[in-house]
Motif scaffolding. Structure first.
Motif, short mmCIF file in Angstrom:
data_model
loop_
_atom_site.label_atom_id
_atom_site.label_comp_id
_atom_site.label_asym_id
_atom_site.label_seq_id
_atom_site.Cartn_x
_atom_site.Cartn_y
_atom_site.Cartn_z
N LEU A 57 0.84 -1.22 -0.05
CA LEU A 57 -0.12 0.04 -0.15
C LEU A 57 0.80 1.24 0.05
O LEU A 57 0.47 2.24 -0.68
CB LEU A 57 -0.96 0.09 1.20
N ASP A 58 1.92 1.32 0.81
CA ASP A 58 2.86 2.28 0.75
C ASP A 58 3.39 2.48 -0.69
O ASP A 58 3.45 3.73 -1.09
CB ASP A 58 4.25 2.13 1.81
N GLU A 59 3.64 1.60 -1.22
CA GLU A 59 4.29 1.61 -2.78
C GLU A 59 3.16 2.20 -3.72
O GLU A 59 3.65 2.90 -4.50
CB GLU A 59 4.70 0.21 -3.29
N ASP A 62 2.90 5.70 -2.85
CA ASP A 62 3.98 6.59 -3.80
C ASP A 62 3.82 6.74 -5.22
O ASP A 62 4.01 7.63 -5.85
CB ASP A 62 5.12 5.74 -3.39
N ASP A 63 3.24 5.77 -5.79
CA ASP A 63 2.95 5.73 -7.16
C ASP A 63 1.99 6.76 -7.67
O ASP A 63 1.98 7.46 -8.49
CB ASP A 63 2.56 4.45 -8.08
N LEU A 64 0.68 6.81 -6.76
CA LEU A 64 -0.27 7.60 -7.00
C LEU A 64 0.10 9.18 -6.68
O LEU A 64 -0.38 9.87 -7.52
CB LEU A 64 -1.50 7.47 -6.08
N ASP A 65 0.99 9.24 -5.79
CA ASP A 65 1.69 10.56 -5.55
C ASP A 65 2.30 11.08 -6.77
O ASP A 65 2.32 12.13 -7.17
CB ASP A 65 2.54 10.77 -4.32
N ALA A 66 3.10 10.10 -7.33
CA ALA A 66 3.86 10.46 -8.54
C ALA A 66 2.95 11.01 -9.75
O ALA A 66 3.24 11.81 -10.46
CB ALA A 66 4.83 9.39 -9.04
N PHE A 70 2.51 14.36 -11.47
CA PHE A 70 2.73 14.57 -13.00
C PHE A 70 1.52 15.20 -13.71
O PHE A 70 1.63 16.19 -14.46
CB PHE A 70 2.82 13.16 -13.54
N ILE A 71 0.48 14.83 -13.21
CA ILE A 71 -0.95 15.35 -13.84
C ILE A 71 -1.03 16.89 -13.45
O ILE A 71 -1.23 17.74 -14.25
CB ILE A 71 -2.21 14.77 -13.21
N MET A 72 -0.72 17.29 -12.20
CA MET A 72 -0.85 18.64 -11.84
C MET A 72 0.49 19.41 -12.73
O MET A 72 -0.01 20.63 -12.87
CB MET A 72 -0.30 18.69 -10.20
N ASP A 73 1.30 18.72 -12.76
CA ASP A 73 2.36 19.59 -13.80
C ASP A 73 1.87 19.68 -15.21
O ASP A 73 2.06 20.79 -15.75
CB ASP A 73 3.83 18.63 -13.83
N MET A 74 0.91 18.86 -15.56
CA MET A 74 0.52 18.89 -16.97
C MET A 74 -0.43 19.87 -16.97
O MET A 74 -0.66 20.96 -17.89
CB MET A 74 0.04 17.76 -17.61
N ASP A 75 -1.34 20.20 -15.93
CA ASP A 75 -2.37 21.22 -15.77
C ASP A 75 -1.67 22.64 -15.73
O ASP A 75 -2.23 23.47 -16.21
CB ASP A 75 -3.18 20.97 -14.47
N ASP A 76 -0.65 22.53 -14.98
CA ASP A 76 0.15 23.93 -14.77
C ASP A 76 0.58 24.34 -16.47
O ASP A 76 0.51 25.28 -16.66
CB ASP A 76 1.46 23.60 -14.02
N GLU A 77 1.11 23.29 -16.99
CA GLU A 77 1.55 23.74 -18.26
C GLU A 77 0.46 23.95 -19.26
O GLU A 77 0.45 24.91 -19.98
CB GLU A 77 2.32 22.36 -18.99
#
Length: 154
Positions: A57-59, A62-66, A70-77
């Motif tokens: 679950l921790d892994e 971590d994957d969901l956070d990544a 990534f999605i937030m970075d795409m939205d900012d772009e």
């Protein structure tokens, strides 16, 4: 002392006491010690499984956070691209049918209404269309009428 150690201690204590397993009391004590050993083994397995699940679950977290980053970075772009396009006089939309004329979804004061046509199509419209009293379904062409007056049935 862990459960396994306590179980082993009881087993050793029983052996050290040289209990006669022929007697009723000896049979009962031996059965209890054996049962405690089995319960200890099962609990140890459950603890190990729980730890493994927790690690997985921790892994996943971590994957969901990544992915979220990534999605937030795409939205900012995308926000940057939208601002750039608004400043560019030569910018043209590729498909004008995708644009909702008269809608300013960024304006929080604009109320958007929704109606479902008999054909199942959901149509969004604004206050101006509501005041007009009707809208035509783009899917089936049926005119949907609505009124701002409340029914006064007593």
């Amino acid at each position: 002392m862990t459960l396994s150690e306590k179980s082993a201690y009881l087993k050793g204590l029983m052996a050290g006491m040289e209990l006669k397993t022929d007697s009723d009391e000896g049979k009962m004590i031996a059965a209890i010690v054996e049962l405690l050993g089995d319960v200890t083994k099962t609990l140890t397995d459950v603890q190990e499984t729980t730890i493994a699940i927790s690690d997985e679950l921790d892994e996943i977290e971590d994957d969901l956070d990544a992915i979220e980053d990534f999605i937030m970075d795409m939205d900012d772009e995308d926000d940057y691209d939208d601002e750039y396009d608004e400043e560019d006089d030569d910018f043209e939309y590729e498909d004008d049918e995708d644009l909702e004329e008269g809608f300013d979804f960024g304006d929080e004061e604009t109320t958007i209404y929704e109606v479902r046509c008999a054909c199942g199509n959901v149509i969004d419209f604004d206050e101006e269309t509501l005041e007009a009293g009707s809208i035509v379904c783009p899917e089936c062409g049926e005119t949907l009428e609505f009124s701002l007056e409340e029914d006064d049935e007593d």
